[in-house]
Write a protein that holds these residues in place. Structure first.
Motif, short mmCIF file in Angstrom:
data_model
loop_
_atom_site.label_atom_id
_atom_site.label_comp_id
_atom_site.label_asym_id
_atom_site.label_seq_id
_atom_site.Cartn_x
_atom_site.Cartn_y
_atom_site.Cartn_z
N ALA A 170 1.19 -2.91 4.75
CA ALA A 170 0.69 -1.57 5.01
C ALA A 170 1.78 -0.72 5.63
O ALA A 170 2.71 -1.23 6.26
CB ALA A 170 -0.53 -1.63 5.93
N LEU B 183 0.82 -1.20 0.00
CA LEU B 183 0.00 0.00 0.00
C LEU B 183 0.86 1.26 0.00
O LEU B 183 1.99 1.25 0.50
CB LEU B 183 -0.91 0.01 1.23
N SER C 258 -4.83 2.91 -0.61
CA SER C 258 -5.45 1.94 0.30
C SER C 258 -6.98 1.97 0.26
O SER C 258 -7.62 0.93 0.43
CB SER C 258 -4.95 2.16 1.72
#
Length: 344
Positions: free
Chosen positions: A269, A212, A252
């Protein structure tokens, strides 16, 4: 000890905060008769605490075997390892010093046995990051304590569920510190740990990993931030050139909004809530917190102490049960990798 007993993983379970929902969800999870077929569970704590919650919540069908050392393990029952003899005052739903003290005693003993190879895995029940702080525990959470204990620098907080496995580049740090913490080296290390654990611990031979972005719309070509262009993308390019299947950086919001996570074996992430909000939305009942990169196996349910639920018999044991089963599954997968067992 017969072969079937010897091959069953011994899984230690910490009590967590004794005033939180840890004891309740542990008891409820271990009522599942399937568990004893696949592993030998050991609750690190006190039979007095377990008995208190069994009575308070009317969970009288739960039975256990008390031990004072691991040589007394009974492989066909749940074991409660008595670490202290004194009667501790339990104040259900209250965050206090006592809860933190005994949470750490449980954690310290279980992790010491894990490090010494006396047990095969540890499942940690929820602690309060506030009341557990002491001269011996000065960490943001379990993950950092375990990394320090095992002397591991390259580790990863991995949230794992049936719908998603998502790791964090940065974990328990303030949001304002995320940008300065991000760097090519850190992202590369976390990506490497994620790739390795998907292979070693989850048996995925050629993982597909999505990464992400940090900024809205993944920076919009520098309009909303340069981290994607200057930091994240160069790492992905380098990783791809080594023959790895890595993709991104993805915005995201659109990534989860269009359910793209389902196309990948793992997701990386950049910061805590970027991972935890979608993960808990999709996997709250079955999600597990796994510390990837350790030489030993540690899992945990994906929820906290939930003081507001204590004593009401309303806490769900699903995440704790999944954490217990995942711990045993990873132990067995590592044994397969080492040639100690064959896949079923």
């Amino acid at each position: 000890m017969d072969k079937s007993k010897k091959n069953k993983p011994v899984v230690g379970i910490t009590l967590g905060d004794i005033n939180g929902i840890g004891p309740e969800v542990i008891i409820k999870a271990l009522e599942d008769s399937r568990i004893l077929k696949f592993m030998t569970p050991v609750i690190y704590g006190s039979s007095k605490v377990v008995s208190y919650y069994r009575k308070a919540l009317d969970l009288s069908d739960f039975n256990y075997h008390q031990i004072k050392d691991l040589g007394q393990l009974f492989h066909r029952k749940v074991n409660v390892y008595n670490l202290w003899e004194e009667t501790v005052e339990i104040k259900m739903g209250e965050e206090n010093e006592t809860g933190g003290k005994y949470a750490f005693l449980s954690l310290k003993a279980a992790v010491a046995d894990l490090k010494d190879g006396k047990i095969d895995a540890v499942v940690t029940a929820p602690i309060s990051k506030n009341n557990i702080q002491s001269e011996e525990f000065k960490f943001p959470g379990h993950t950092e304590y375990l990394a320090e204990t095992f002397g591991v620098k390259d580790h990863l907080m991995l949230m794992a569920g049936d719908k998603m496995k998502i790791g964090l580049v940065t974990g328990h740090i303030p949001l304002k510190a995320v940008v300065s913490a991000l760097g090519k080296e850190l992202i590369l290390k976390k990506l490497s740990v994620l790739d390795s654990t998907l292979k070693k611990d989850f048996g995925i031979k050629k993982p597909r990993i999505a990464v992400l972005g940090l900024n809205p719309h993944a920076g919009e070509n520098g309009l909303l931030g340069n981290e994607e262009r200057d930091v994240i993308s160069p790492v992905l390019k380098e990783w791809k050139e080594k023959g790895n299947l890595v993709f991104g950086p993805f915005p995201s919001d659109g990534f989860f909004g269009t359910l793209m996570h389902a196309k990948y074996d793992g997701v990386l992430a950049m910061y805590h809530d970027q991972a935890l909000i979608p993960f808990k939305t999709l996997c709250f009942e079955t999600g597990v917190n796994y510390t990837a990169g350790l030489p030993a196996v540690r899992t945990s349910p994906d929820h906290g102490t939930a003081y507001s639920l204590v004593g009401k018999n309303e806490a769900s044991e699903s995440s704790m049960r999944e954490a217990i089963f995942m711990a045993a599954d990873i132990v067995k997968q590592r044994r397969v990798n080492d040639g100690e067992e064959t896949e079923d």
